[in-house]
Scaffold this active site. Structure first.
Site, mmCIF file in Angstrom:
data_model
loop_
_atom_site.group_PDB
_atom_site.id
_atom_site.type_symbol
_atom_site.label_atom_id
_atom_site.label_comp_id
_atom_site.label_asym_id
_atom_site.label_seq_id
_atom_site.Cartn_x
_atom_site.Cartn_y
_atom_site.Cartn_z
ATOM 1 N N HIS A 56 1.330 6.354 3.089
ATOM 2 C CA HIS A 56 0.883 7.444 2.833
ATOM 3 C C HIS A 56 0.650 8.438 4.101
ATOM 4 C CE1 HIS A 56 0.736 6.416 -1.406
ATOM 5 N NE2 HIS A 56 -0.055 5.411 -1.283
ATOM 6 N N ASP A 69 6.100 -0.695 -3.080
ATOM 7 C CA ASP A 69 4.909 -0.560 -3.535
ATOM 8 C C ASP A 69 4.703 0.279 -4.798
ATOM 9 O OD1 ASP A 69 1.826 -0.240 -1.674
ATOM 10 O OD2 ASP A 69 2.243 1.330 -3.281
ATOM 11 N N HIS A 118 3.031 2.860 -5.477
ATOM 12 C CA HIS A 118 2.824 4.191 -5.202
ATOM 13 C C HIS A 118 3.959 4.920 -4.203
ATOM 14 C CE1 HIS A 118 -1.195 2.332 -5.532
ATOM 15 N NE2 HIS A 118 -1.337 3.334 -6.419
ATOM 16 N N ASP A 127 1.035 -4.150 -5.116
ATOM 17 C CA ASP A 127 0.477 -3.380 -6.239
ATOM 18 C C ASP A 127 1.425 -3.266 -7.355
ATOM 19 O OD1 ASP A 127 1.691 -1.335 -4.600
ATOM 20 O OD2 ASP A 127 -0.282 -0.340 -4.321
HETATM 21 ZN ZN LIG Z 1 0.340 1.212 -3.168
#
Ligand SMILES: [Zn+2]
Length: 298
Positions: free
Chosen positions: A121, A157, A159, A240
Site C-alpha cells: 500500500h 493479498d 487487499h 489475509d
Molecule cells: Zn492485506
C-alpha cells in the site's frame, strides 16, 4: 533444493501498538513454523543501505520516516504507525528482500523474505495501510539494476496493492497481477485500471469457493505472461486471503498457495521466484499459508 528464507531481527521490533493487527506475533509465528520445516533454511540478512530505497521513494519521505522513528514513533497516517524500531525494520526488511532477490538471481533457488512492515500500500511519498515503503517495487528495481528487465509481480493479498500499482502503472517493464477483494480497502483495483496495459486486476467479492479465486488469478497470470516472459517473478505474498482472516472475506486454504506456486514454476520453469510477505492477520493461519508457499518453492 533447500529454500532460503531471509529475515532480519529488527522486523520483529517494529510494533504499531497493542491493538493493531499488524503485530510482531505474525512474524514470530512464521519463523517458529519454518524453523521446524524440513527443506527450509532461515537466514539473517544484512540491513539495506539507503540507496535502494531511493530508487522508489524521495529522500524527503525517507528522512521523515527515519526522524519519526528516531523520536520514538508516532502516527504517520491513520493506522500507519511507527515505533522506534520501525525505520530499522524497514532497512532490515529491504535487506532481506534484496538478499532473497540476489539469492534467486544467482541461481541458488527460489526464495522468500519473511519481513514486516508489509509494503504494497505504500506510495512514493506516503505510507498507508500498515505499509511504509514499497518492498516489492524496490526489489523489482534491484532486479532490473542486475539486468533482469522484465519483472512480474503477482499479488494475492486480499487487499489491492494500490501502492505497487501506482508505482509501476506507467512502466511497461513491470507487469502487476493482483487478486483482491473488491470493493474493499483501499478502494482501488477495478478491472478497468490497466496502466499502460501492464496492470491485470482481478477484483472479486467475498465468500466464493476457493477454486474460483485460484482460477481467476491464474487466468490473469496467463494473460500477463502470454508472449511476455518475465525474468523474475516477485510474489506479494499476503495470506489475509485465507478463510477466517479478520481483515478479509476470501476463502483460501494453504493448499491453494501450494497450487499457485507450483503452477508458476511449471509455466515458467527457468524464472526465479521470490516471495515477499505482505498481510495475513491470524498468526497461526498465516504461518501455515507461508509454509505452504515456501515448501512449494523447493
Ligand atoms: Zn492485506
Amino acid at each position: 533444493m533447500v529454500v532460503s528464507v531471509f529475515t532480519h531481527p529488527d522486523c520483529l521490533r517494529h510494533d504499531p501498538g497493542a491493538d493493531h493487527p499488524e503485530t510482531p506475533a505474525r512474524l514470530r509465528a512464521i519463523l517458529d513454523r519454518l524453523q521446524t520445516q524440513s527443506g527450509v533454511e532461515l537466514r539473517e540478512a544484512a540491513a539495506a543501505p539507503r540507496e535502494p530505497l531511493r530508487t522508489v521513494h524521495p529522500e524527503s519521505y525517507l528522512s521523515s520516516l527515519e526522524a519519526m522513528s528516531a523520536r520514538g514513533g508516532g502516527v504517520l497516517f491513520l493506522d500507519t504507525i511507527l515505533n522506534r524500531y520501525s525505520w530499522p525494520a524497514v532497512l532490515g526488511g529491504i535487506g532481506s528482500a534484496l538478499a532473497a532477490v540476489d539469492h534467486a538471481l544467482a541461481g541458488k533457488g527460489h526464495s522468500f523474505a519473511a519481513i514486516r512492515p508489509p509494503g504494497h500500500h505504500a506510495l512514493a511519498a506516503r505510507g498507508m495501510g500498515f505499509c511504509l515503503v514499497s518492498n516489492a517495487v524496490i526489489a523489482a528495481r534491484h532486479a532490473q539494476a542486475a539486468g533482469r528487465e522484465r519483472v512480474l509481480i503477482v499479488d494475492w493479498d486480499v487487499h489491492h496493492g494500490n501502492g505497487t500499482q501506482a508505482l509501476v502503472e506507467a512502466d511497461p517493464s513491470v507487469r502487476y497481477v493482483s487478486l483482491h477483494q473488491y470493493p474493499w480497502y483501499p478502494g482501488t483495483g477495478a478491472a478497468g485500471e490497466r496502466g499502460v496495459g501492464n496492470i491485470f486486476n482481478v477484483p472479486r467479492g467475498p465468500g466464493h469457493p476457493p477454486d474460483l479465486y485460484v482460477r481467476d488469478l491464474w487466468d490473469a497470470i496467463v494473460a500477463a505472461t502470454t508472449q511476455w516472459l518475465p525474468e523474475i517473478i516477485l510474489v506479494s505474498a499476503g495470506f489475509d486471503a485465507m478463510a477466517g482472516d479478520p481483515l478479509g472475506g476470501f476463502t483460501l486454504e494453504p493448499e491453494h498457495f501450494t497450487i499457485l506456486t507450483e503452477r508458476l514454476r511449471e509455466r515458467m520453469p527457468e524464472v526465479p521466484i521470490v516471495g515477499l510477505l505482505e498481510g495475513g492477520y491470524r498468526p497461526p493461519r498465516l504461518a501455515e499459508g507461508v509454509a505452504a508457499h515456501v515448501v512449494a518453492l523447493h
